[in-house]
Design a protein around this motif. Structure first.
Motif, short mmCIF file in Angstrom:
data_model
loop_
_atom_site.label_atom_id
_atom_site.label_comp_id
_atom_site.label_asym_id
_atom_site.label_seq_id
_atom_site.Cartn_x
_atom_site.Cartn_y
_atom_site.Cartn_z
N THR A 50 0.85 -1.16 0.07
CA THR A 50 0.08 -0.18 -0.13
C THR A 50 0.97 1.15 -0.02
O THR A 50 2.07 1.16 0.77
CB THR A 50 -0.80 0.01 1.13
OG1 THR A 50 -1.72 1.39 1.11
CG2 THR A 50 -0.11 -0.01 2.34
N HIS A 55 -3.34 3.18 6.03
CA HIS A 55 -4.06 1.81 5.79
C HIS A 55 -3.46 0.64 6.25
O HIS A 55 -4.34 -0.52 6.28
CB HIS A 55 -4.05 1.55 4.19
CG HIS A 55 -4.57 2.65 3.35
ND1 HIS A 55 -4.54 2.70 2.01
CD2 HIS A 55 -5.39 3.67 3.63
CE1 HIS A 55 -5.42 3.84 1.39
NE2 HIS A 55 -5.82 4.34 2.62
N TRP A 59 -5.81 -2.95 7.41
CA TRP A 59 -5.55 -4.29 6.83
C TRP A 59 -5.15 -5.40 8.12
O TRP A 59 -5.59 -6.36 7.80
CB TRP A 59 -4.42 -4.36 5.77
CG TRP A 59 -5.01 -3.57 4.38
CD1 TRP A 59 -4.78 -2.50 3.88
CD2 TRP A 59 -6.18 -4.05 3.77
NE1 TRP A 59 -5.56 -2.07 2.93
CE2 TRP A 59 -6.37 -3.13 2.83
CE3 TRP A 59 -6.75 -5.20 3.68
CZ2 TRP A 59 -7.42 -3.29 1.50
CZ3 TRP A 59 -7.95 -5.38 2.87
CH2 TRP A 59 -8.07 -4.39 1.62
N VAL A 79 2.05 -6.18 5.51
CA VAL A 79 1.47 -5.12 5.09
C VAL A 79 2.76 -4.11 4.75
O VAL A 79 3.30 -3.86 5.87
CB VAL A 79 0.27 -4.20 5.39
CG1 VAL A 79 -0.08 -3.33 4.63
CG2 VAL A 79 -0.83 -5.32 5.66
N THR A 81 4.48 -0.69 2.80
CA THR A 81 4.30 0.64 2.29
C THR A 81 5.55 1.26 1.63
O THR A 81 6.79 0.90 1.86
CB THR A 81 3.63 1.87 3.42
OG1 THR A 81 4.69 2.17 4.12
CG2 THR A 81 2.68 1.26 3.92
N SER A 84 4.13 6.80 -2.85
CA SER A 84 3.05 6.54 -3.85
C SER A 84 3.59 6.12 -5.21
O SER A 84 3.44 5.18 -5.66
CB SER A 84 2.03 7.54 -3.88
OG SER A 84 1.05 7.18 -4.63
N ALA A 105 -2.71 -5.44 -3.46
CA ALA A 105 -2.25 -4.01 -3.40
C ALA A 105 -3.57 -3.07 -3.65
O ALA A 105 -4.41 -3.35 -4.06
CB ALA A 105 -1.13 -3.81 -4.70
N ASP A 106 -3.01 -2.05 -2.81
CA ASP A 106 -3.91 -0.93 -2.94
C ASP A 106 -3.35 0.06 -4.14
O ASP A 106 -2.08 0.34 -4.45
CB ASP A 106 -3.84 0.00 -1.70
CG ASP A 106 -4.46 -0.30 -0.60
OD1 ASP A 106 -5.34 -1.13 -0.71
OD2 ASP A 106 -4.47 0.02 0.72
N THR A 318 -9.14 4.55 -3.94
CA THR A 318 -7.93 3.62 -4.13
C THR A 318 -8.85 2.09 -4.15
O THR A 318 -9.50 1.70 -3.56
CB THR A 318 -7.34 3.58 -2.74
OG1 THR A 318 -6.77 4.70 -2.50
CG2 THR A 318 -6.24 2.22 -2.64
N THR A 320 -8.52 -1.63 -4.31
CA THR A 320 -7.58 -2.68 -3.51
C THR A 320 -7.98 -3.96 -4.57
O THR A 320 -9.18 -4.28 -5.03
CB THR A 320 -8.20 -3.03 -2.18
OG1 THR A 320 -7.87 -1.68 -1.39
CG2 THR A 320 -6.98 -3.98 -1.73
#
Length: 441
Positions: A50, A55, A59, A79, A81, A84, A105-106, A318, A320
């Protein structure tokens, strides 16, 4: 001022030069952070990427809840990160290479079309079906190709108008009386005259205000076949309307260029502007970055072009998704649908993240809509659920298929900067045609 020009490729992500394997993100790598649920013996390991640190606890919490309700199908989720753009770039490159991908994935809405076009996602229709009658389905179907759906959102993303009531009261303007955009423009002149403040601002590095106004006209940035369609009369009319308000002094360019910059947050927090039109998920930006406005901001329906039209569109988001190559596709699909569409998941998203629920039964649940301890309800002087209930579920969402990712890139890099700042005297239709001609997809 000099007009911005340039060619933008079919994706916002440059993947043509790097097709090697991409390692999964790990804690401490590329600024990434990591979280896990409470692992259980025999659980299926799921790798999840993500771009949003907020987030991560969602999750991991939903994985724990899934394991409580499905002890025969436990999951152990990790999870991770990353920033972006870097994360989406690595994910798309990994998908193209066919290795190094996570199970789930987001994917931010502006990038989603690239993954859909590449055939890198797994349809989730069967997992969504049990929830279909309980949700605003357009927030799922938008992540599809017309035949299958591939993702689900965190929120409804209903667009509203936030008003600073200190400014509106000083001007003697009641937002509840603003029905149309013509009403909004007229009110802006009164606000400017009485307070010296602009009624609103517009971004040049993002697209929320013009997109909202365009969606209300029933127009999209891409056509039904996914081809770029920004050069049309509806879009030109939107640009001309905003330009006129800029000339009147009732709209100005957002400090910092957009509604997610430090300059903007400081400007708005200090009472620099009377209103902002953004989705309900933007409530969290107020509670996090504009805290001096607590008790001053009211949420009202966004204006419409014609009285009687629906005062709401859906924006941002977003999707997912389950990535091809996931070790247990069905388990990932079922968990995704549970996390995003169940009562438990949607309640968490509202209470912890301030996301307007995609699940409609929560709109009438007074333990949620009238919770005195909820920080979002405490911050604003009106209740956002009143707007959701008034507008129902038949709400227009963006078409993000085909060339949307490439089109989005042009809009936020050159189109609106040219339309509202650099080439304000150029004919709107000609400007839009020139911009559309730069889109390569």
């Amino acid at each position: 001022m000099k007009k911005l020009v340039g060619k933008v490729l079919a994706s916002t992500l440059a993947v043509s030069t790097i097709l090697g394997a991409v390692p999964a993100f790990a804690s401490g790598t590329d600024g990434a952070t990591q979280g896990t649920n409470t692992f259980v013996d025999g659980g299926t390991d799921i790798q999840f990427w993500t771009f949003q640190e907020l987030h991560v606890p969602f999750w991991t919490s939903m994985a724990d809840e899934w394991n409580k309700q499905n002890p025969d199908r436990p999951i152990n989720i990790t999870v991770t990160t990353g920033e972006s753009h870097a994360l989406h770039e690595k994910l798309l490159t990994a998908c193209a290479a066919g290795e190094g991908t996570p199970d789930m994935a987001d994917i931010e809405i502006g990038y989603y079309g690239s993954f859909l076009n590449g055939g890198y996602l797994i349809p989730i229709d069967d997992a969504v079906e049990p929830y279909k009658n309980d949700i605003v389905y357009s927030r799922v179907s938008m992540y599809g190709d017309g035949e299958h759906v591939y993702g689900a959102d965190f929120h409804l993303g209903a667009t509203v108008t936030y008003y600073n009531m200190d400014i509106m009261n000083e001007a003697g303007v009641d937002p509840s009386k603003i029905d149309t955009w013509d009403d909004f423009a007229a009110a802006g002149k009164t606000v400017l005259e009485k307070t010296g403040k602009p009624m609103a601002c517009v971004e040049v590095n993002d697209l929320f205000l013009p997109q909202a106004m365009l969606l209300e006209k029933g127009s999209q940035y891409v056509d039904e076949d996914g081809n770029p369609s920004i050069a049309n009369q509806d879009h030109a009319d939107v640009i001309n309307f905003i330009r006129q308000m800029i000339k009147d002094g009732t709209i100005q360019i957002a400090p910092g260029g957009g509604f997610h910059t430090e300059e903007w947050y400081g400007f708005m927090n200090n009472g620099g502007c009377a209103s902002i039109t953004m989705p309900l998920w933007y409530m969290g930006r107020f509670t996090d970055y504009m805290t001096d406005l607590k008790g001053k901001m009211a949420i009202y329906p966004m204006p419409v072009w014609k009285s009687g039209d629906v005062h709401e569109v859906l924006q941002g988001g977003t999707g997912t998704s389950v990535i091809k190559g996931a070790k247990d596709e069905q388990l990932c699909k079922d968990f995704l649908a549970f996390a995003k569409l169940s009562k438990e998941g949607c309640t968490y998203e509202w209470e912890k993240l301030g996301f307007d629920p995609i699940r409609t039964e929560l709109w009438d649940d007074k333990t949620i809509t009238e919770d005195p301890d909820n920080k979002f309800l405490q911050f604003f002087t009106t209740n956002p659920f009143d707007i959701l209930k008034a507008n129902g579920t038949d709400i227009t969402a963006p078409n993000i298929r085909g060339a949307y990712s490439a089109t989005y890139s042009v809009l936020v890099s050159t189109t609106y900067a040219n339309a509202f700042e650099n080439s304000v005297d150029e004919d709107a239709m000609q400007l839009l045609q020139d911009e559309q001609d730069t889109i390569v997809y």
